[in-house]
Design a protein around this motif. Structure first.
Motif, mmCIF file in Angstrom:
data_model
loop_
_atom_site.group_PDB
_atom_site.id
_atom_site.type_symbol
_atom_site.label_atom_id
_atom_site.label_comp_id
_atom_site.label_asym_id
_atom_site.label_seq_id
_atom_site.Cartn_x
_atom_site.Cartn_y
_atom_site.Cartn_z
ATOM 1 N N ILE A 48 9.031 30.382 9.596
ATOM 2 C CA ILE A 48 8.829 28.939 9.640
ATOM 3 C C ILE A 48 9.633 28.275 8.527
ATOM 4 O O ILE A 48 10.092 28.943 7.600
ATOM 5 C CB ILE A 48 7.333 28.583 9.492
ATOM 6 N N GLU A 49 9.792 26.961 8.627
ATOM 7 C CA GLU A 49 10.462 26.206 7.575
ATOM 8 C C GLU A 49 9.484 25.800 6.484
ATOM 9 O O GLU A 49 9.791 25.848 5.304
ATOM 10 C CB GLU A 49 11.128 24.963 8.162
ATOM 11 N N SER A 50 8.290 25.356 6.876
ATOM 12 C CA SER A 50 7.278 24.970 5.896
ATOM 13 C C SER A 50 5.895 25.227 6.470
ATOM 14 O O SER A 50 5.713 25.308 7.681
ATOM 15 C CB SER A 50 7.425 23.504 5.494
ATOM 16 N N GLY A 51 4.925 25.361 5.565
ATOM 17 C CA GLY A 51 3.574 25.632 6.006
ATOM 18 C C GLY A 51 2.546 25.265 4.962
ATOM 19 O O GLY A 51 2.884 24.973 3.812
ATOM 20 N N SER A 52 1.293 25.281 5.379
ATOM 21 C CA SER A 52 0.185 25.043 4.473
ATOM 22 C C SER A 52 -0.981 25.935 4.891
ATOM 23 O O SER A 52 -1.101 26.320 6.053
ATOM 24 C CB SER A 52 -0.231 23.568 4.490
ATOM 25 N N VAL A 53 -1.810 26.277 3.909
ATOM 26 C CA VAL A 53 -2.957 27.145 4.161
ATOM 27 C C VAL A 53 -4.175 26.580 3.448
ATOM 28 O O VAL A 53 -4.095 26.208 2.276
ATOM 29 C CB VAL A 53 -2.707 28.580 3.645
ATOM 30 N N GLY A 70 4.227 23.149 1.821
ATOM 31 C CA GLY A 70 4.333 21.698 1.840
ATOM 32 C C GLY A 70 3.190 21.063 2.588
ATOM 33 O O GLY A 70 2.112 21.641 2.703
ATOM 34 N N THR A 71 3.438 19.897 3.121
ATOM 35 C CA THR A 71 2.440 19.159 3.888
ATOM 36 C C THR A 71 2.756 19.292 5.369
ATOM 37 O O THR A 71 3.893 19.116 5.780
ATOM 38 C CB THR A 71 2.437 17.673 3.488
ATOM 39 N N SER A 96 -2.034 20.061 2.995
ATOM 40 C CA SER A 96 -0.924 20.451 2.124
ATOM 41 C C SER A 96 -1.347 21.531 1.164
ATOM 42 O O SER A 96 -2.520 21.716 0.867
ATOM 43 C CB SER A 96 -0.405 19.233 1.349
ATOM 44 N N GLY A 97 -0.337 22.288 0.700
ATOM 45 C CA GLY A 97 -0.554 23.319 -0.299
ATOM 46 C C GLY A 97 -0.963 24.658 0.270
ATOM 47 O O GLY A 97 -1.110 24.829 1.476
ATOM 48 N N ALA A 98 -1.146 25.606 -0.627
ATOM 49 C CA ALA A 98 -1.581 26.957 -0.256
ATOM 50 C C ALA A 98 -2.033 27.670 -1.514
ATOM 51 O O ALA A 98 -1.461 27.464 -2.586
ATOM 52 C CB ALA A 98 -0.456 27.746 0.401
ATOM 53 N N PRO A 99 -3.058 28.527 -1.405
ATOM 54 C CA PRO A 99 -3.427 29.350 -2.552
ATOM 55 C C PRO A 99 -2.365 30.428 -2.781
ATOM 56 O O PRO A 99 -1.471 30.632 -1.949
ATOM 57 C CB PRO A 99 -4.758 29.961 -2.144
#
Length: 103
Positions: A48-53, A70-71, A96-99
């Motif tokens: 993927i290009e961007s992700g969040s968890v 990212g968001t 947005s964000g991820a641990p």
């Protein structure tokens, strides 16, 4: 298991891409992927290009290229109900964000 997003592999880890796309949004109260040591670890493999968890538990996501945390906006999805029919659901707000653990 309830509250988890797990890799489709039945036993052990694999290198097959589970999710491919421009953005991915994961939310599960228990875990995303299966952290562990050695052959016990089984990440969600992405490209993927961007992700969040969002999770209050553990997380292990492995991206084949270089994903940016990212968001990710609201995402409509078809949810399969117990009777086999589907309904379109959508998140109320961007995530947005991820641990630590998003690779």
């Amino acid at each position: 298991a309830v509250g988890k997003i797990a890799d489709a592999t039945i036993t052990g880890s694999d290198a097959s891409i589970d999710i491919w796309g421009s953005r991915a949004r994961f939310a599960a109260p228990v875990s995303v992927g299966e952290p562990g040591t050695g052959t016990g670890a089984d990440p969600i493999e992405t490209e993927i290009e961007s992700g969040s968890v969002a999770t209050s538990g553990s997380m292990l996501v492995d991206d084949a290229t270089v994903a940016i945390v990212g968001t990710v906006g609201t995402v409509p999805a078809n949810r399969v109900k117990e009777d086999g029919t589907t309904v379109v659901v959508q998140d109320a707000a961007p995530q947005s964000g991820a641990p630590v653990g998003f690779l």
